[in-house]
Design an enzyme around this catalytic site. Sequence first.
Site, PDB file in Angstrom:
ATOM      1  N   CYS A 113      54.788  42.482  50.166  1.00  0.00           N
ATOM      2  CA  CYS A 113      55.493  41.209  50.286  1.00  0.00           C
ATOM      3  C   CYS A 113      56.425  40.894  49.109  1.00  0.00           C
ATOM      4  O   CYS A 113      57.345  40.091  49.253  1.00  0.00           O
ATOM      5  CB  CYS A 113      54.490  40.084  50.452  1.00  0.00           C
ATOM      6  SG  CYS A 113      53.303  40.386  51.797  1.00  0.00           S
ATOM      7  N   HIS A 250      58.912  34.383  49.701  1.00  0.00           N
ATOM      8  CA  HIS A 250      58.424  35.211  50.793  1.00  0.00           C
ATOM      9  C   HIS A 250      57.882  34.323  51.901  1.00  0.00           C
ATOM     10  O   HIS A 250      57.115  33.383  51.653  1.00  0.00           O
ATOM     11  CB  HIS A 250      57.333  36.150  50.287  1.00  0.00           C
ATOM     12  CG  HIS A 250      56.479  36.722  51.370  1.00  0.00           C
ATOM     13  ND1 HIS A 250      56.988  37.466  52.410  1.00  0.00           N
ATOM     14  CD2 HIS A 250      55.133  36.631  51.593  1.00  0.00           C
ATOM     15  CE1 HIS A 250      56.008  37.813  53.219  1.00  0.00           C
ATOM     16  NE2 HIS A 250      54.873  37.326  52.748  1.00  0.00           N
ATOM     17  N   ASN A 279      55.832  36.522  59.814  1.00  0.00           N
ATOM     18  CA  ASN A 279      55.750  37.108  58.476  1.00  0.00           C
ATOM     19  C   ASN A 279      56.170  38.575  58.578  1.00  0.00           C
ATOM     20  O   ASN A 279      55.460  39.393  59.167  1.00  0.00           O
ATOM     21  CB  ASN A 279      54.315  36.987  57.954  1.00  0.00           C
ATOM     22  CG  ASN A 279      54.130  37.542  56.553  1.00  0.00           C
ATOM     23  OD1 ASN A 279      54.851  38.438  56.123  1.00  0.00           O
ATOM     24  ND2 ASN A 279      53.143  37.022  55.851  1.00  0.00           N
TER      25      ASN A 279
END
Length: 322
Positions: A113, A250, A279
């Site tokens: 991430c 993020h 995501n």
Amino acid sequence: MTQIKFIEFFAPTTVIDNNELSLRFPKWTADKIFKKTGIKTRRIAKSSETAADLATNAAKNLFKKANIESICIDFLIFITQTPNQYSPTTACEIHHKLNLRSDCGAIDINQGCSGYIYGLMIAKSIINSNGAGCVLLLTGYTYSKIIDPNDSALVTLFGDCSSATLVANDHDNEEEKIGPFAFGTDGANADLLSCRQGGFKYSLSEDDKYLRMNGGAIMSFTLKKVPEAIASYLEMNNYSLQDFDHILMHQANKFILDRLYSKIGAEEKGIVYISDYGNTVSSSIPCALAGLHFNKIKDTEKTILLIGFGVGLSWGCTWIKI
């Protein structure tokens, strides 16, 4: 000076919406999924579609939009945790698919991430050391292939996506367009978000092939460490949040993002771009830049603070002007 010239992204065509997932997980209504995650739909790669395929398409989109030829690329960086195989490096296969020059370097980076921040740092370093004039930075993930289809917490959260960023040296502009970097790691808690498939440390059970996440512990880590990391970065470089037009973290999920932006006092500057794609690991920041901002601010330069965090556990900060 080094700058981002163009950003594009590519997502698979298969769309999974909350209504479909609520049929699979009866305890989760479509409305509940949206309220918990901020996600309405996510894209899922076909069984024959790899992260490299997605990244290759993102690169081709960028070449077309930027009106440049592949011959212009001096170095290729591919950030992924779902490579085609152990060896060869997936970047070398993408190099061939894109018909890049034989004197063009190509490397993979196994990062999650926070990977986009790492990739920008490496791209900038290569350019500033005169190792290249033009770097193609790709991200690509097919987490859907390592998620247990019965794990409602992860199936509802993650989507597959890729991005392509052209980082280049602008010899006609002396203003820096990519800021200093700061990174951090909490390897002691690496197992909080992990997948043992593809390694040699463990004798794997059937469950070990799937991604596992301790959601509560990850949230606690995020809400504590990310604000601390941002404060440290600002202090170290004598910045304040007022120096930035936008804050882009993020895109983990909307609940966490709202909490983070509120905690650092940046509700009005914080970007949330997660509802249509979910995501997407380190593709989330460049996808947000490409989809929401990059093409709309050509006439008005913006300074954007970028923060990546997650699997590792790791985090990173920088800023860009676009």
